[in-house]
Design a protein around this motif. Structure first.
Motif, short mmCIF file in Angstrom:
data_model
loop_
_atom_site.label_atom_id
_atom_site.label_comp_id
_atom_site.label_asym_id
_atom_site.label_seq_id
_atom_site.Cartn_x
_atom_site.Cartn_y
_atom_site.Cartn_z
N MET A 175 -5.29 4.37 3.35
CA MET A 175 -5.63 3.28 2.42
C MET A 175 -7.13 2.99 2.48
O MET A 175 -7.77 2.85 1.44
CB MET A 175 -4.86 2.01 2.78
CG MET A 175 -5.38 0.78 2.04
SD MET A 175 -4.38 -0.70 2.26
CE MET A 175 -4.39 -0.97 4.01
N SER B 224 -1.63 -5.67 2.53
CA SER B 224 -1.00 -4.38 2.22
C SER B 224 0.52 -4.41 2.35
O SER B 224 1.17 -3.37 2.27
CB SER B 224 -1.62 -3.30 3.12
OG SER B 224 -1.87 -3.82 4.42
N GLY B 225 1.10 -5.58 2.56
CA GLY B 225 2.57 -5.71 2.57
C GLY B 225 3.17 -5.57 3.95
O GLY B 225 2.69 -6.18 4.90
N GLY C 100 -4.10 2.09 9.74
CA GLY C 100 -3.13 2.83 10.54
C GLY C 100 -3.56 4.29 10.55
O GLY C 100 -4.31 4.73 11.42
N THR C 101 -3.11 5.05 9.53
CA THR C 101 -3.60 6.43 9.39
C THR C 101 -5.00 6.47 8.77
O THR C 101 -5.65 7.50 8.81
CB THR C 101 -2.67 7.25 8.47
OG1 THR C 101 -2.73 6.68 7.15
CG2 THR C 101 -1.24 7.26 8.97
N GLY C 102 -5.42 5.37 8.13
CA GLY C 102 -6.74 5.32 7.48
C GLY C 102 -6.72 5.80 6.03
O GLY C 102 -7.75 5.80 5.36
N ASN D 290 0.81 -1.22 0.00
CA ASN D 290 0.00 0.00 0.00
C ASN D 290 0.84 1.27 0.00
O ASN D 290 0.40 2.31 -0.45
CB ASN D 290 -1.04 -0.03 1.14
CG ASN D 290 -0.50 0.43 2.48
OD1 ASN D 290 0.70 0.58 2.68
ND2 ASN D 290 -1.40 0.65 3.41
N LYS D 291 2.07 1.20 0.50
CA LYS D 291 2.90 2.41 0.54
C LYS D 291 3.21 2.93 -0.86
O LYS D 291 3.20 4.12 -1.10
CB LYS D 291 4.19 2.17 1.32
CG LYS D 291 3.97 1.87 2.80
CD LYS D 291 3.25 3.00 3.52
CE LYS D 291 3.04 2.73 5.00
NZ LYS D 291 1.97 1.76 5.29
N LYS E 234 0.06 4.60 -2.14
CA LYS E 234 -0.21 5.89 -1.48
C LYS E 234 0.76 6.97 -1.95
O LYS E 234 0.43 8.15 -1.98
CB LYS E 234 -0.12 5.75 0.05
CG LYS E 234 -1.28 4.95 0.63
CD LYS E 234 -1.42 5.17 2.12
CE LYS E 234 -0.32 4.51 2.92
NZ LYS E 234 -0.55 4.65 4.38
N ASN F 151 7.49 1.41 7.35
CA ASN F 151 7.36 0.98 5.96
C ASN F 151 7.31 2.19 5.03
O ASN F 151 7.79 2.14 3.90
CB ASN F 151 6.05 0.18 5.79
CG ASN F 151 6.07 -1.13 6.55
OD1 ASN F 151 7.08 -1.79 6.63
ND2 ASN F 151 4.92 -1.50 7.11
C1 PLP Z 1 1.08 1.56 6.48
C2 PLP Z 1 0.44 0.22 6.41
C3 PLP Z 1 -0.93 0.04 6.63
C4 PLP Z 1 -1.83 1.15 7.07
O1 PLP Z 1 -2.15 2.04 6.03
P1 PLP Z 1 -2.85 3.41 6.39
O2 PLP Z 1 -3.13 4.00 5.06
O3 PLP Z 1 -1.86 4.23 7.17
O4 PLP Z 1 -4.05 3.13 7.20
C5 PLP Z 1 -1.46 -1.23 6.51
N1 PLP Z 1 -0.68 -2.28 6.17
C6 PLP Z 1 0.64 -2.15 5.97
C7 PLP Z 1 1.42 -3.35 5.66
C8 PLP Z 1 1.25 -0.90 6.07
O5 PLP Z 1 2.57 -0.79 5.87
#
Ligand code: PLP
Length: 294
Positions: free
Chosen positions: A170, A278-279, A166-168, A36-37, A40, A65
């Motif tokens: 994604m 999301s890795g 995490g931050t929301g 997901n990084k 984003k 990450n």
């Molecule tokens: C950063 C991350 C998330 C959370 O993503 P947000 O957009 O910050 O909510 C989820 N899964 C993995 C593996 C991440 O690295």
């Protein structure tokens, strides 16, 4: 980086085949630039290049990450990168920060107290050539990038999309991308993060805010980046039984939570569930060797 590597894996056995559960393997995009990084970051990077910036500057913890992804992605696009890292400089750098350095990132260590004041850090480091990216890629630009995670593969057969939060950012992107027949569920990996609902809504239009989504708390295992022996053995089981590698900060808690919710009959038996991998696997390097079987 090849998004064509991403595939959908059937993992219905995680709930004894009582439900149809699949997972979008965005982790296979790259071992370090976790799924997901990269998504984003894509529009932050594009906007920086369009604006003629030479440098990406951002924030993160020593196992972030987002930091390592920014260093790799920036370098691949010919940009300099600067990371403001939470906490004093450790005697031995984490594998994450070692990678970031090797990718050419300049690291600045910031005390935990000062790290909370991002605006000050930005104002003390004004440079017209720098493009600032918020911590974790949080922002509408990040959400817009995450939106494309649902279009790499045909995800229309699914009615329930589940991700870690995490931050929301994604999750906001997935809500933007969701079709009318799809509900997006997010499992928060932070403890009692009650402001997350508002933080996600801040990234949505009023129309998008009316879509079907839900945030579930209680699967944080004690808090962000905390873990228990039960979580570690769950990760090993997932790998042994399904060849599914998980990271302990996000996706292991996500899968554990889905399995638990399924056992509590949270999901309709006819639902078709798609979990987002999301890795984040690079973060597992903070474990002692031998803790994980993968
Ligand atoms: C950063 C991350 C998330 C959370 O993503 P947000 O957009 O910050 O909510 C989820 N899964 C993995 C593996 C991440 O690295």
């Amino acid at each position: 980086m090849n998004i064509n590597n991403i595939y959908i894996q059937d993992i219905s056995q995680i709930c004894d085949n009582k439900l149809n559960i699949n997972i979008l393997r965005a982790d296979v995009l790259d071992p370090v630039v976790s799924g997901n990084k990269w998504f984003k970051l894509q529009f932050y990077v594009r906007d920086a290049i369009t604006a003629g910036k030479t440098t990406l500057a951002t924030f993160g913890g020593p196992y972030s990450n987002h930091i390592v992804a920014t260093s790799t992605y920036g370098a691949s696009m010919g940009l300099h990168t600067v990371g403001f890292i939470r906490g004093e400089k450790p005697v031995a750098l984490s594998p994450t920060l070692t990678d970031a350095l090797e990718n050419g990132m300049t690291l600045h260590f910031i005390s935990r107290q000062d790290f909370e004041q991002k605006e000050k850090i930005i104002s003390h480091n004004q440079d017209p050539n720098w493009a600032w990216i918020p911590e974790g890629g949080y922002g509408v630009t990040g959400a817009k990038g995450a939106k494309s995670m649902l279009t790499i593969k045909d995800t229309t057969p699914f009615d329930t999309i589940i991700c870690a939060v995490g931050t929301g950012t994604m999750m906001a992107g997935l809500i933007k991308a969701a079709a009318p027949h799809q509900k997006v569920i997010g499992l928060s990996v932070l403890k009692n993060n009650i402001s997350i609902n508002a933080e996600i809504k801040a990234l949505l239009t009023p129309e998008e805010s009316k879509k079907d989504f839900e945030i579930i708390h209680g699967y944080d295992f004690g808090g962000y980046a905390k873990h228990t022996p039960a979580l570690v053995s769950f990760m090993n089981d997932c790998y042994k039984n399904m060849e599914l590698p998980l990271d302990f900060v996000y996706t292991a808690k996500l899968l554990y939570g889905v399995q638990d919710l399924a056992s509590k009959e949270k999901f309709d038996p006819t639902s078709k569930i798609l979990i987002i991998h999301s890795g984040g696997l690079q973060g597992n390097r903070s474990f002692k060797k031998g803790t994980l079987c993968f």
